[in-house]
Design an enzyme around this catalytic site. Structure first.
Site, short mmCIF file in Angstrom:
data_model
loop_
_atom_site.label_atom_id
_atom_site.label_comp_id
_atom_site.label_asym_id
_atom_site.label_seq_id
_atom_site.Cartn_x
_atom_site.Cartn_y
_atom_site.Cartn_z
N PRO A 94 -13.92 -14.01 -45.95
CA PRO A 94 -14.72 -15.13 -46.46
C PRO A 94 -13.99 -16.43 -46.17
O PRO A 94 -12.83 -16.60 -46.52
CB PRO A 94 -14.79 -14.85 -47.97
CG PRO A 94 -13.60 -14.00 -48.26
CD PRO A 94 -13.32 -13.20 -47.02
N MET A 95 -14.68 -17.36 -45.51
CA MET A 95 -14.06 -18.64 -45.13
C MET A 95 -15.00 -19.78 -45.48
O MET A 95 -16.12 -19.85 -44.96
CB MET A 95 -13.72 -18.64 -43.64
CG MET A 95 -12.61 -17.66 -43.28
SD MET A 95 -12.26 -17.56 -41.49
CE MET A 95 -13.62 -16.51 -40.94
N CYS A 112 -7.90 -18.05 -53.22
CA CYS A 112 -8.10 -19.36 -52.62
C CYS A 112 -7.21 -20.40 -53.29
O CYS A 112 -7.21 -20.52 -54.52
CB CYS A 112 -9.56 -19.77 -52.75
SG CYS A 112 -9.92 -21.36 -51.97
N LYS A 146 -10.00 -9.88 -54.00
CA LYS A 146 -9.15 -10.40 -52.94
C LYS A 146 -8.08 -11.28 -53.57
O LYS A 146 -8.41 -12.20 -54.32
CB LYS A 146 -9.94 -11.19 -51.90
CG LYS A 146 -9.11 -11.65 -50.70
CD LYS A 146 -10.00 -12.30 -49.64
CE LYS A 146 -9.20 -12.59 -48.37
NZ LYS A 146 -8.25 -13.71 -48.53
N HIS A 197 -4.04 -10.84 -49.24
CA HIS A 197 -3.54 -11.82 -48.28
C HIS A 197 -2.02 -11.82 -48.43
O HIS A 197 -1.49 -12.18 -49.47
CB HIS A 197 -4.11 -13.19 -48.57
CG HIS A 197 -3.77 -14.22 -47.53
ND1 HIS A 197 -4.55 -15.33 -47.29
CD2 HIS A 197 -2.75 -14.31 -46.65
CE1 HIS A 197 -4.01 -16.05 -46.32
NE2 HIS A 197 -2.90 -15.45 -45.93
N GLY A 226 -4.14 -11.82 -43.24
CA GLY A 226 -3.15 -12.85 -42.97
C GLY A 226 -2.44 -12.64 -41.65
O GLY A 226 -1.70 -11.68 -41.49
N GLY A 227 -2.66 -13.54 -40.70
CA GLY A 227 -1.91 -13.53 -39.45
C GLY A 227 -2.27 -12.44 -38.47
O GLY A 227 -1.58 -12.29 -37.45
N ARG A 240 -9.53 -16.32 -39.10
CA ARG A 240 -9.77 -17.33 -38.07
C ARG A 240 -9.92 -16.75 -36.67
O ARG A 240 -10.70 -17.25 -35.86
CB ARG A 240 -8.65 -18.36 -38.10
CG ARG A 240 -8.78 -19.35 -39.26
CD ARG A 240 -7.53 -20.17 -39.45
NE ARG A 240 -6.44 -19.37 -39.98
CZ ARG A 240 -5.18 -19.76 -40.05
NH1 ARG A 240 -4.84 -20.95 -39.59
NH2 ARG A 240 -4.25 -18.97 -40.56
#
Length: 329
Positions: free
Chosen positions: A13-14, A96, A135, A167, A208-209, A231
């Site tokens: 989710p972004m 977040c 999350k 994350h 993450g990453g 991303r």
């Protein structure tokens, strides 16, 4: 629907990115990958335009709604109102780090209060027809992740949560921007692996990453149950999603190349325009479709320069695609 299976790979989710148009676009490349909405606050569901916030295309399944909040009663009421929309999962955001999330006392700041989160998810489960998941981060600020994360996961397990995405970075709520919080705190994959061994009954995904399917497969082979990519799936969607069904899920991949995906979006674009929508509301999510390929710059330039104009329609996408095909020849 086997959500444990679908969550072997998910798109994170972004905020401002994974809206319904982005998710439809991603679904043109993968049948199996779990897609998440942007975070929606419980108060927005209760007091805002829920129909606009929660609407989505049936093609997006499997799709999960992420909620933000810290009041058990509000979250339970939001879940009750969400239920008729038929999401496949309801996820609570405990990760977040943005200022507006902190000011509302939800997101990553809740890592400091596992008991409150447990009360929240219990209330959500009481009204949810589908699985409630969480999350989180590995910790926040001065917390010691080796202590904070196991304590948090223990509280979640006791509350009946069976699926958590971690994350693998601490969130620094003071001194780092949300953008910096995605990159600056060091990743700690070994900790996530250790807590998986400690909580074998939990379905744990790591986030993450992770920027390639090779890296995702390595995490799965190391014993984790799922991988969430953010991303990279947005900026390089074809690289991540077009072969995900075959490589991650052992299923038959969608037989499309990037050019086919662009064409598959045209009927959806036409339908959106027919209701008064604008072309760039969809094409802004498509800019990375040809990332790393000949013609990628042309594709981005045409869409960026022309899709926002009044009256812009499918012909803009077709013109951008024609240039890609010519440059790749």
């Amino acid at each position: 629907m086997n959500m444990n299976q679908h969550s072997r790979l998910s798109v994170a989710p972004m905020m401002d990115w994974t809206d319904r148009h982005c998710r439809y676009f991603h679904r043109m490349m993968t049948r199996e990958t779990l897609l998440y909405t942007e975070m929606v606050t419980a108060s927005a569901v209760i007091h805002g335009n829920a129909a606009w916030l929660l609407a989505y295309d049936a093609a997006e399944h499997p799709v999960a709604l992420q909620l933000g909040g810290s009041d058990p009663a509000d979250l339970a009421e939001a879940v009750r109102r969400v239920a008729p929309y038929g999401y496949d999962e309801i996820n609570l955001n405990v990760g977040c780090p943005s200022d507006r999330v902190q000011s509302g006392c939800f997101g990553a700041v809740l890592m400091r209060d596992p008991d409150l989160v447990a009360d929240c998810v219990k209330a959500m489960q009481d009204t949810s027809p589908v699985e409630v998941t969480v999350k989180c981060r590995i910790g926040v600020d001065d917390q010691e992740p080796e202590e904070a994360l196991p304590r948090f996961l223990e509280a979640m397990a006791e509350a009946g949560i069976r699926r958590v995405t971690v994350h693998a970075r601490k969130a620094w709520l003071q001194g780092l921007s949300p953008k910096q919080n995605r990159d600056v705190p060091p990743l700690n994959y070994p900790l996530v692996h250790r807590v998986k061994a400690r909580f074998p009954e939990l379905h744990l995904s790591i986030n993450g990453g992770i920027t390639t399917l090779e890296a995702a497969l390595a995490q799965l082979e190391a014993g984790l149950d799922g991988v969430m990519i953010g991303r990279a799936a947005y900026y390089m969607p074809a690289d991540i999603l077009l072969s995900a069904d075959e490589r991650i899920f052992g299923a038959v991949a969608i037989q499309r190349g990037a050019e086919d995906v662009a064409r598959a979006m045209l009927p959806y674009i036409e339908a959106h325009l027919s209701t008064g929508g604008r072309l760039n509301q969809i094409t802004r999510h498509m800019l990375g479709l040809f990332a790393g390929r000949p013609g990628a710059r042309h594709w981005k330039r045409v869409l960026s320069e022309e899709a926002h104009r009044d009256g812009a329609g499918p012909e803009v996408v077709e013109r951008a695609l024609s240039g890609v095909i010519e440059l790749a020849a």
